[in-house]
Design a protein around this motif. Structure first.
Motif: not given
Length: 158
Positions: A18-21, A23-24, A27-28
């Motif tokens: 999803d969009f949280n993934t 984002g992660n 930022s990784s």
């Protein structure tokens, strides 16, 4: 009909992203990312975005292995995985054609593909096959995330 010749394979692979993934992933670390569509200043959210070369990330390794097994078992191609995503319905990719085979897995949201003036619709889990030279465009029907598997001829392997 073999997978390489099917336009759409339903229920090919279920990947929870999803969009949280997204984002992660962004930022990784150092991730190569792009706008992959036209956009206007102040309307960037209307664009389609791309994150390159995700095939070695743990979340995508099993999918990549499956794609390699199904479409590159003799290792005749150079391959990679990219993510494309759009935040709003109606966002489109640029109309374009590739010189290589592309398989696109819908992960989140519905997407329409216009391929050589024919329309196809994919939902999460479905895989669409786009052959080299086919003129195509993605159209988000929902906020969407897809994973693109490119198979480029390796000139060293004849």
């Amino acid at each position: 009909m073999t997978l390489e010749n099917k336009r759409i394979t339903e229920n090919y692979y279920n990947l929870k992203v999803d969009f949280n993934t997204v984002g992660n992933i962004m930022s990784s670390g150092e991730r190569e990312s792009y706008f992959s569509s036209k956009w206007s200043r102040g309307r960037e959210i209307d664009g389609t975005f791309q994150i390159k070369n995700i095939e070695k990330m743990p979340l995508f390794v099993d999918l990549y292995k499956k794609l390699e097994n199904d479409f590159n078992s003799v290792k005749a191609f150079k391959t990679n995985l990219d993510i494309f995503f759009s935040f709003r319905p109606g966002a489109t990719s640029n109309i374009h054609k590739d010189t290589y085979q592309v398989y696109i897995l819908a992960v989140m949201g519905m997407t329409a593909y216009r391929i050589n003036n024919n329309k196809f619709f994919i939902k999460p889990g479905n895989l669409i096959n786009i052959k080299p030279g086919e003129i195509h465009q993605a159209i988000s029907l929902d906020p969407r995330i897809v994973v693109s598997y490119e198979t480029r001829r390796d000139p060293e392997k004849k």
